[in-house]
Design a protein around this motif. Structure first.
Motif, short mmCIF file in Angstrom:
data_model
loop_
_atom_site.label_atom_id
_atom_site.label_comp_id
_atom_site.label_asym_id
_atom_site.label_seq_id
_atom_site.Cartn_x
_atom_site.Cartn_y
_atom_site.Cartn_z
N LYS A 61 0.81 -1.22 0.00
CA LYS A 61 0.00 0.00 0.00
C LYS A 61 0.85 1.28 0.00
O LYS A 61 0.33 2.36 -0.26
CB LYS A 61 -0.89 0.05 1.26
N ARG A 63 2.00 2.29 2.83
CA ARG A 63 1.35 2.88 4.02
C ARG A 63 2.39 3.20 5.09
O ARG A 63 3.28 2.37 5.35
CB ARG A 63 0.35 1.87 4.57
N SER A 148 -7.86 -0.77 4.03
CA SER A 148 -8.48 -0.60 2.72
C SER A 148 -7.45 -0.94 1.64
O SER A 148 -6.26 -0.65 1.78
CB SER A 148 -8.97 0.84 2.57
N ASN A 150 -6.29 0.09 -1.12
CA ASN A 150 -5.89 1.14 -2.06
C ASN A 150 -4.42 1.47 -1.84
O ASN A 150 -3.85 1.09 -0.81
CB ASN A 150 -6.73 2.40 -1.81
N SER A 156 -10.44 5.13 -1.03
CA SER A 156 -10.59 3.70 -0.78
C SER A 156 -11.36 3.04 -1.93
O SER A 156 -12.21 3.66 -2.55
CB SER A 156 -11.34 3.46 0.53
N HIS A 238 -5.85 11.92 2.98
CA HIS A 238 -6.55 10.67 2.75
C HIS A 238 -7.55 10.82 1.64
O HIS A 238 -8.04 11.90 1.41
CB HIS A 238 -7.40 10.40 4.00
MG MG Z 1 -7.54 3.24 4.39
#
Ligand code: MG
Ligand code: AMP
Length: 354
Positions: A61, A63, A148, A150, A156, A238
């Motif tokens: 991701k 992330r 999520s 994405n 998302s 986000h």
């Molecule tokens: Mg998320």
């Protein structure tokens, strides 16, 4: 890596002989990643108790590693394997809202790796109601960490095509189970303090929670963008489209007509500067707007429809190369609060009062 694509009809997910679910379970058991549908948005799943699997989720991701993952379970009993201090109020919420779009935060047990919880001593747990998600968790026998599905920062995914756009070649498997029912992420409630506190609004509203357990608070950061949020993920930009999004809101004495005029004027100014423009509209007003792309969320009264369509519209603007987007505003109670929370984040809190 090659991502394997399979389709499972949610109505058929319960069939014993579902070969695709068997294969997905094997991938999870071997420490791999499977994206799958839930009733909120698509999730990117890996074994929550395997530190390597959760590291792979962060890598796929992009992330930030301090943004913890939600653990998805199939039986209420599983909470006790990963969490401690489960209060009576928490039990009541689980009874009423699970399976469903509600995530609860508890103190974690040692066996939950720090990499799954972003270094926090608490853990987020949810029991999804989507039949594919349920079958995958229960057949694999694995508690699944699933943020999520994405790329970090993008809206998302609410259908399998969105997941493919972001994660093709980065995950082992994607299960297409159709469009998501709610379209925005679960409500997150912190159960570790004196008063249960909403860290992220969602389909399960404050009013719905209070009917079951009495007073519930909102995390201060939800109304004050400068306060540090208790859900680490809420501090990041986000859900954002590539174009610059501005929310246009009626101030004191302004009418809906004033908002429509102002949005048209803003879009026209940008169009004359040579930019591609987009407008995010409610159904009744859509015909009055002028822009390169006018996308309709649904009737203003049908907030469920609006939340189900929101991320898809934001992604559609990206696909159509829209550079400036103007959106109507929504009420800040009930489900409207969750819609506005996502919209404000997508807009980087850019709000223009008419
Ligand atoms: Mg998320
Ligand atoms: P996503 O799965 O993409 O919906 O992201 C999960 C959200 O849950 C993020 O905003 C996280 O910050 C939040 N979250 C997960 N675990 C915790 C936790 N232990 N405490 C507070 N927030 C959490």
């Amino acid at each position: 890596m090659d991502t394997r694509y399979v389709t499972i009809d949610p109505a058929q997910a319960g069939r014993e002989d579902c070969e695709e679910l068997r294969e997905a379970s094997r991938i999870l058991q071997a420490g791999g990643l499977v994206a799958f549908p839930t009733e909120t948005v698509y999730g990117l799943g890996g074994n929550a108790l395997d530190a390597d699997a959760s590291r792979k989720i962060y890598a796929a991701k992009g992330r930030p590693s301090d943004n913890p993952l939600i653990i998805h379970i199939a039986e209420t009993e599983q909470v006790k394997e990963i969490a401690v201090h489960i209060t009576e109020k928490a039990e009541q919420l689980m009874d009423v809202f699970w399976p469903g779009p509600l995530t609860l935060i508890f103190r974690k047990k040692e066996l939950v790796p720090d990499s799954t919880t972003g270094g926090l001593k608490t853990v987020a747990v949810r029991m999804p109601s989507h039949p594919v998600a349920y079958e995958l968790i229960s057949r694999s026998g694995i508690m699944i960490a699933a943020p999520s599905a994405n790329s970090s920062g993008r809206p998302s995914p609410t259908c399998a095509a969105h997941v493919r756009e972001d994660l093709d070649g980065k995950i082992d498997m994607l299960i297409d189970g159709g469009a998501c029912k709610y379209g925005i992420e679960s409500t997150i409630v912190d159960m570790t303090g004196e008063v249960p506190t909403i860290l992220r609004p969602g389909y399960i509203t404050k009013e719905m929670l209070e009917e079951v357990i009495g007073p519930v608070a909102y995390d201060e950061a939800l109304s004050d963008p400068s306060a540090p949020p208790k859900a680490p993920g809420m501090k990041y930009t986000h859900y954002a489209p590539k174009g610059e999004l501005t929310i246009v809101e009626a101030g004191d004495g302004a009418s809906e007509q004033d908002v429509i005029c102002r949005i048209n004027q803003l879009a026209e100014e940008r169009r004359q500067q040579g930019y591609r423009t987009g407008i995010l509209a409610t159904a009744k007003n859509a015909v009055y707007y002028r822009a390169d792309e006018v996308l309709t969320l649904g009737e203003r009264e049908d907030e469920w429809m609006i939340s189900a369509n929101l991320y898809r519209c934001l992604r559609d603007f990206d696909e159509r190369g829209v550079e400036y987007i103007y959106s109507e505003s929504f009420r800040s109670e009930g489900l409207g609060r969750a819609i506005m929370n996502r919209l404000l984040k997508a807009a980087g809190h850019r709000v223009l009062l008419v």
